[in-house]
Motif scaffolding. Structure first.
Motif, PDB file in Angstrom:
ATOM      1  N   SER A  71      55.770  80.849  36.803  1.00 12.05           N
ATOM      2  CA  SER A  71      56.582  81.174  35.184  1.00 12.05           C
ATOM      3  C   SER A  71      58.184  81.066  35.165  1.00 12.05           C
ATOM      4  CB  SER A  71      56.059  82.836  35.164  1.00 12.05           C
ATOM      5  OG  SER A  71      56.457  83.442  36.568  1.00 12.05           O
ATOM      6  N   GLY A  72      59.056  81.172  36.449  1.00 10.58           N
ATOM      7  CA  GLY A  72      60.453  81.228  36.477  1.00 10.58           C
ATOM      8  C   GLY A  72      60.612  79.528  36.368  1.00 10.58           C
ATOM      9  N   LEU A  75      60.579  79.497  32.091  1.00  7.56           N
ATOM     10  CA  LEU A  75      61.670  80.325  31.669  1.00  7.56           C
ATOM     11  C   LEU A  75      62.299  79.234  31.784  1.00  7.56           C
ATOM     12  CD1 LEU A  75      62.639  82.893  30.164  1.00  7.56           C
ATOM     13  CD2 LEU A  75      63.152  83.771  31.934  1.00  7.56           C
ATOM     14  N   GLY A  99      54.973  83.445  31.824  1.00  6.03           N
ATOM     15  CA  GLY A  99      56.288  82.735  31.721  1.00  6.03           C
ATOM     16  C   GLY A  99      57.039  82.159  30.146  1.00  6.03           C
TER      17      GLY A  99
END
Length: 583
Positions: A71-72, A75, A99
């Motif tokens: 998810s990071g 992003l 994300g």
């Protein structure tokens, strides 16, 4: 399929508009360790789509797998305008979806997320490019049209405390966290949230500026955790990174990221093995953990209950004390749906466990397995740690069962829908795949996940104070509490006499040069997890070896590719993916 496609052909989990070429992935991918956040290129050398450029593409895959940190990475790609134009899945998916939710909720960057039926997914897979709108996906000059339904927006059953947070009565940060939690819960099909007793935050790893932007924005909004919250390994040795020569342009934001979470009330545990800390979760305890190996170990070995929460959702859980009641929180979400039978030779040693985890994940990429054939084994906690970590690299499942070993195998092993057999030949082929590379070794990597005190002691005992071979480095990454214990009982001093370096706070999946030696090109590890992720993360050859191989390489600089003794004699087979078939 034509323009009269049924309404249930697809669901717009996160509606939006996009257009671009289609990239079809035949198997799941972990964005952390699998996609370069700086270029949006697939770097997982074991994945069929290795080398594909995802920026601006409509990316199709069955689901994601592996690290919660994906998810990071998404992003990061969104904030640098290098994100996929849209994500299209053939089934439930949490990590990348979260994300995308955070990108839209907090930063106004919308990446459409679509979930298609199998028929619609197969039809779209044959197209070269597509256009996505909130209502449909169109391709092949309009000859293919897949109608999209809106995701269910029925009101959830929220407690009075939930509503106070959602209405902003508990502060802006809690409101933002609750908005993200509710959005995630709806796409998971959860009708309510559940209290959790503790959280573990994985988003403290510095994958890039986006992780820091999220943390500092939450801090600026006044975020504070309301339940005991541990932190995952970070990206630098917090106290020593300057002395170690880490470049300030990396070390400073990585340390700032950790500091932000500590100021918001998280415990500076800095370990990817929180289950090894004092006071681990108890059987049946509802917790809100992230980090794939930690989640799988907590569910499988401890019998605690947590979903595999993506990065950022973990902190929202910590801020609210609530989690979507879905997946592994329920008995039904913990039942085995596939049996994986291992043909394990007698005399198998600790090297069997990461290999079994890795191949069991390939054999069960999207469902919880019941692993059979290990009933006579008596694995240590470290061996189960190695299995869970390797399983988490190749499967999206939040847990596994091992017949005769893990606490819920008898009650929730259930009646699996099918059986896959992993033969001795499959084990040998898997080992050859992960063990391949030059005999010469520059670096021995121990501690992915973090090494325990027992593992540190084992290295010290085997080296026996003998010096490392010229040009060879040995680094053990471990948690602060294990490093302190090793210092107190003399293990650390014995290791240092041989030239072994112990590094706290960070793990092999986040280690960078020059802590990672500048000259190292060939790495040997006893970790199935790092053998998988290491090549893409480091740009080096990373080989899986036995513990004995690692000691041999440390003392001689060489460990030739070979089968472990317990696999010797297995039929010669090529080293592709697991060849086990439904039987």
């Amino acid at each position: 399929m034509n323009t009269a496609a049924r309404q249930d052909d697809g669901i717009a989990i996160l509606p939006g508009s996009a257009a671009g070429p289609i990239i079809v992935m035949t198997e799941p991918l972990s964005f952390w360790g699998g996609v370069d956040p700086a270029t949006s290129t697939v770097i997982d050398i074991h994945h069929p789509s290795h080398g594909a450029a995802l920026a601006g593409a409509i990316v199709m895959m069955p689901t994601s797998r592996g690290s919660c940190s994906g998810s990071g990475v998404l992003l990061e790609l969104a904030l640098s305008n290098k994100n996929p134009a849209a994500l299209v899945f053939a089934g439930p998916e949490d990590t990348l979806t979260l994300g995308a939710i955070v990108a839209a909720e907090m930063f106004g960057r919308r990446i459409p997320v679509i979930r298609l039926s199998r028929e619609a997914f197969a039809a779209l897979s044959s197209a070269k490019e597509a256009t996505v709108t909130p209502e449909a996906i169109r391709a092949e000059d309009g000859h293919l049209s897949i109608q999209l339904s809106a995701a269910a927006r029925d009101d959830m059953r929220l407690s009075a405390a939930d509503r106070r947070m959602l209405d902003g009565n508990e502060g802006i940060a809690a409101q933002q966290a609750m908005r993200i939690l509710c959005a995630m819960a709806r796409q998971q099909g959860a009708s309510e949230l559940v209290d959790v007793t503790r959280a573990h935050v994985d988003g403290c790893i510095y994958a890039g500026p986006a992780n820091l932007v999220f943390a500092e924005k939450m801090e600026a909004l006044g975020a504070r955790v309301r339940i005991p919250t541990t932190m995952n390994a970070i990206s630098v040795d917090h106290a020593n990174w300057r002395r170690q020569g880490v470049a300030p342009e990396f070390g400073e934001p990585a340390a700032r990221l950790a500091d932000a979470y500590v100021r918001m009330g998280c415990r500076a545990s800095f370990t990817c093995a929180p289950y090894a800390l004092p006071d681990p979760p108890e059987f049946g305890e509802m917790i809100g953990w992230s980090e794939s190996n930690a989640v799988i170990f907590a569910n499988s070995v401890l019998g605690a209950r947590t979903a595999k929460h993506p990065d950022f959702l973990d902190f929202c859980i910590a801020v609210t004390g609530r989690a979507p009641r879905a997946g592994a929180f329920f008995d039904e979400g913990r039942r085995a749906r596939r049996a994986v039978r291992i043909e394990l030779s007698e005399g198998a040693d600790s090297s069997a466990w990461p290999l079994i985890g890795y191949l069991a994940g390939l054999a069960s990429p999207d469902r919880i397995p019941l692993i059979k054939g290990l009933e006579k084994a008596q694995p240590t906690q470290d061996e189960l740690k190695a299995l869970c970590a390797a399983f988490g690299t190749t499967s999206a499942a939040a847990m596994l069962h091992i017949a005769g070993v893990t606490p819920e195998a008898g009650s929730l092993g259930g009646s699996p829908e099918d059986v896959i057999v992993i033969t001795r030949e499959d084990l040998a082929a898997g080992w050859r795949k992960l063990n391949a590379g030059p005999s010469e070794v520059d670096l021995v990597a121990i501690g992915s996940p973090h090494a325990s005190l027992d593992e540190c002691r084992a290295v010290a005992e085997q080296l026996g104070g003998r010096p490392l071979a010229t040009g060879v480095s040995v680094i053990i990454t471990t948690a602060r509490n294990a490093a302190e214990a090793a210092q107190a009982d003399g293990t650390a001093q014995q290791l240092r006499r041989s030239g072994v370096e112990i590094v706290s706070d960070l793990c092999w999946c986040s280690i960078t040069r020059p802590v990672f030696p500048e000259t190292a090109k060939i790495i040997l590890t006893d970790s199935g997890k790092y053998a998988h992720y290491g090549p893409g993360l480091s740009g080096c050859t990373v080989r899986l070896g036995t513990f004995g191989d690692c000691i041999e390489a440390a003392l001689t600089g060489s460990a030739p590719p070979r089968l472990p003794g317990w696999l010797a004699g297995a039929a010669s087979t090529p080293p592709p993916e697991c060849t086990a078939a439904l039987r």
